[in-house]
Write an enzyme that holds these catalytic residues in place. Structure first.
Site, PDB file in Angstrom:
ATOM      1  N   ARG A  55       0.666  -1.213  -0.087  1.00 18.85           N
ATOM      2  CA  ARG A  55       0.069  -0.069   0.331  1.00 18.85           C
ATOM      3  C   ARG A  55       0.904   1.363   0.012  1.00 18.85           C
ATOM      4  O   ARG A  55       0.466   2.051  -0.756  1.00 18.85           O
ATOM      5  CB  ARG A  55      -0.855   0.020   1.216  1.00 18.85           C
ATOM      6  CG  ARG A  55      -2.277  -0.927   1.021  1.00 18.85           C
ATOM      7  CD  ARG A  55      -2.511  -1.467   2.628  1.00 18.85           C
ATOM      8  NE  ARG A  55      -1.769  -2.307   3.050  1.00 18.85           N
ATOM      9  CZ  ARG A  55      -1.643  -3.431   2.576  1.00 18.85           C
ATOM     10  NH1 ARG A  55      -2.407  -3.946   1.628  1.00 18.85           N
ATOM     11  NH2 ARG A  55      -0.570  -4.348   2.918  1.00 18.85           N
ATOM     12  N   THR A  56       1.788   1.100   0.870  1.00 22.49           N
ATOM     13  CA  THR A  56       2.565   2.604   1.135  1.00 22.49           C
ATOM     14  C   THR A  56       3.431   2.765  -0.269  1.00 22.49           C
ATOM     15  O   THR A  56       3.515   4.050  -1.015  1.00 22.49           O
ATOM     16  CB  THR A  56       3.733   2.408   2.082  1.00 22.49           C
ATOM     17  OG1 THR A  56       3.012   2.319   3.277  1.00 22.49           O
ATOM     18  CG2 THR A  56       4.190   3.713   2.297  1.00 22.49           C
ATOM     19  N   LYS A  85      26.742  -4.203  -0.450  1.00 29.43           N
ATOM     20  CA  LYS A  85      28.171  -4.062  -0.644  1.00 29.43           C
ATOM     21  C   LYS A  85      28.960  -3.333   0.561  1.00 29.43           C
ATOM     22  O   LYS A  85      29.897  -2.963   0.576  1.00 29.43           O
ATOM     23  CB  LYS A  85      28.454  -3.362  -2.091  1.00 29.43           C
ATOM     24  CG  LYS A  85      28.140  -3.951  -3.201  1.00 29.43           C
ATOM     25  CD  LYS A  85      28.256  -3.085  -4.552  1.00 29.43           C
ATOM     26  CE  LYS A  85      27.756  -3.773  -5.958  1.00 29.43           C
ATOM     27  NZ  LYS A  85      28.106  -3.006  -7.134  1.00 29.43           N
ATOM     28  N   ARG A 106      11.682   3.686   3.108  1.00 31.38           N
ATOM     29  CA  ARG A 106      11.452   2.707   4.379  1.00 31.38           C
ATOM     30  C   ARG A 106      12.438   2.011   4.610  1.00 31.38           C
ATOM     31  O   ARG A 106      13.187   1.751   3.727  1.00 31.38           O
ATOM     32  CB  ARG A 106      10.219   1.784   3.901  1.00 31.38           C
ATOM     33  CG  ARG A 106       9.951   0.749   4.844  1.00 31.38           C
ATOM     34  CD  ARG A 106       8.593  -0.097   4.564  1.00 31.38           C
ATOM     35  NE  ARG A 106       7.527   0.656   4.981  1.00 31.38           N
ATOM     36  CZ  ARG A 106       6.124   0.140   4.846  1.00 31.38           C
ATOM     37  NH1 ARG A 106       5.981  -1.055   4.611  1.00 31.38           N
ATOM     38  NH2 ARG A 106       5.285   0.955   5.213  1.00 31.38           N
ATOM     39  N   HIS A 134       5.648   5.728  11.483  1.00 29.09           N
ATOM     40  CA  HIS A 134       5.020   5.639  10.162  1.00 29.09           C
ATOM     41  C   HIS A 134       3.981   6.903  10.028  1.00 29.09           C
ATOM     42  O   HIS A 134       2.983   6.690   9.755  1.00 29.09           O
ATOM     43  CB  HIS A 134       4.025   4.249  10.013  1.00 29.09           C
ATOM     44  CG  HIS A 134       4.175   3.974   8.391  1.00 29.09           C
ATOM     45  ND1 HIS A 134       4.254   4.758   7.301  1.00 29.09           N
ATOM     46  CD2 HIS A 134       3.668   2.866   7.890  1.00 29.09           C
ATOM     47  CE1 HIS A 134       3.774   4.261   6.285  1.00 29.09           C
ATOM     48  NE2 HIS A 134       3.446   3.207   6.509  1.00 29.09           N
TER      49      HIS A 134
END
Length: 306
Positions: A55-56, A85, A106, A134
């Site tokens: 959704r986000t 890396k 995120r 959030h």
């Protein structure tokens, strides 16, 4: 030089800014309904996701497309970026900021968005930082309450489930502190209670709250039921997850005791804590809630570029 507008946490918003954002989101509903606009045709948004998202990520990307912009990014940055890396987050952000006009990130670590913003030359939006916050989810949650109830003052909201690792609960609690006569009931298994730092903030703001195990008793009085998933991936051991899983479920029986004008929200995805039989009830607002994420994120993108 104009300062950058970042969205890093819910505490940065006051009531006036929330009202402006919600007015903008309402306008974006019209824009999206008309197929979008070419408001930002030369802007590029980078989506940098170190954790899974549906959704986000999709709503942010859709929001940028609806506003006429373009999107580049990765949905598994821990594996498909130079992080594998050994590249530091700060170096990665410095590079990506040179390729784009906005970064939506995120990350697995609490505070990662603030670290990114500290070195970025373009706006950064926190799309979730571990079990921390959030903020954009909480903004769309609050917008849904305001939109469907016609206001937020005086609301009684029950927050249910994983309140320790549930970052959406933390952010929504902070946002609710901007309103009058709000009462929050926190309902959770003992090993995933609401963190003390969230309660301390509510105390400082004079917000009424309680911790209780009685979901059935609250069903008769609460206005909003904010159900959350028990987040298996964040528990330190399978045994701790088992202690919390399946304790609080919204089903048809509980629905029958709720007020006629109550509302059920969930940040999604769900994992058994709301029975599918509930979906057809008009009080089940979680799918409408998810759609509202598009409008809020369109409004936030516009604000970052204004």
């Amino acid at each position: 030089m104009k300062s950058l507008y970042h969205v890093l946490g819910a505490k940065q918003f006051d009531r006036e800014e929330l009202e402006q954002l919600f007015n903008s989101a309402k306008a974006m509903e019209v824009v999206a309904g008309e197929g979008g606009t070419q408001r930002f045709p030369n802007k590029i948004m980078s989506t940098l996701f170190f954790e899974a998202s549906t959704r986000t990520r999709f709503s942010f990307e859709s929001a940028m497309h609806r506003l006429g912009g373009r999107v580049i990014g990765t949905e598994n940055a821990s594996q498909f970026s130079s992080a594998i890396k050994g590249e530091t987050l700060e170096d990665m952000i410095r590079i990506i900021a040179g390729y784009s006009d906005l970064i939506v990130m995120r990350h697995t670590d609490i505070g990662a968005a603030k670290r990114a913003a500290a070195v970025s030359t373009v706006p950064v939006i926190n799309a979730g930082d571990g079990s921390g916050e959030h903020p954009t989810q909480a903004l769309l949650d609050l917008y849904t309450i305001e939109k469907e109830f016609g206001g937020i003052d005086g609301v009684h909201i029950a927050m249910i489930g994983d309140l320790t690792y549930g970052r959406t609960v933390h952010s929504l609690s902070y946002l609710l502190a901007n309103y009058r006569n709000v009462h929050i009931s926190f309902i959770s298994p003992d090993n995933v209670r609401i963190p003390s730092y969230v309660l301390q903030y509510l105390d400082e703001k004079g917000i009424s709250y309680e911790e209780t195990a009685d979901l059935e008793g609250l069903a008769k009085t609460a206005d909003v039921f904010y159900q959350t998933r028990i987040q298996k991936e964040r528990f330190p051991s399978p045994e701790e997850y088992t202690k919390a899983e399946g304790k609080y479920i919204i089903d048809r029986n509980l629905l029958d005791t709720m007020k006629d004008k109550a509302m059920i929200l969930h940040p999604l995805p769900r994992a058994g804590e709301i029975h599918p039989d509930v979906d057809q009830d008009p009080r089940a607002a979680y799918f409408r809630q998810a759609v509202n994420g598009l409008y809020i994120r369109m409004a936030l993108i516009e604000k970052c570029f204004s």
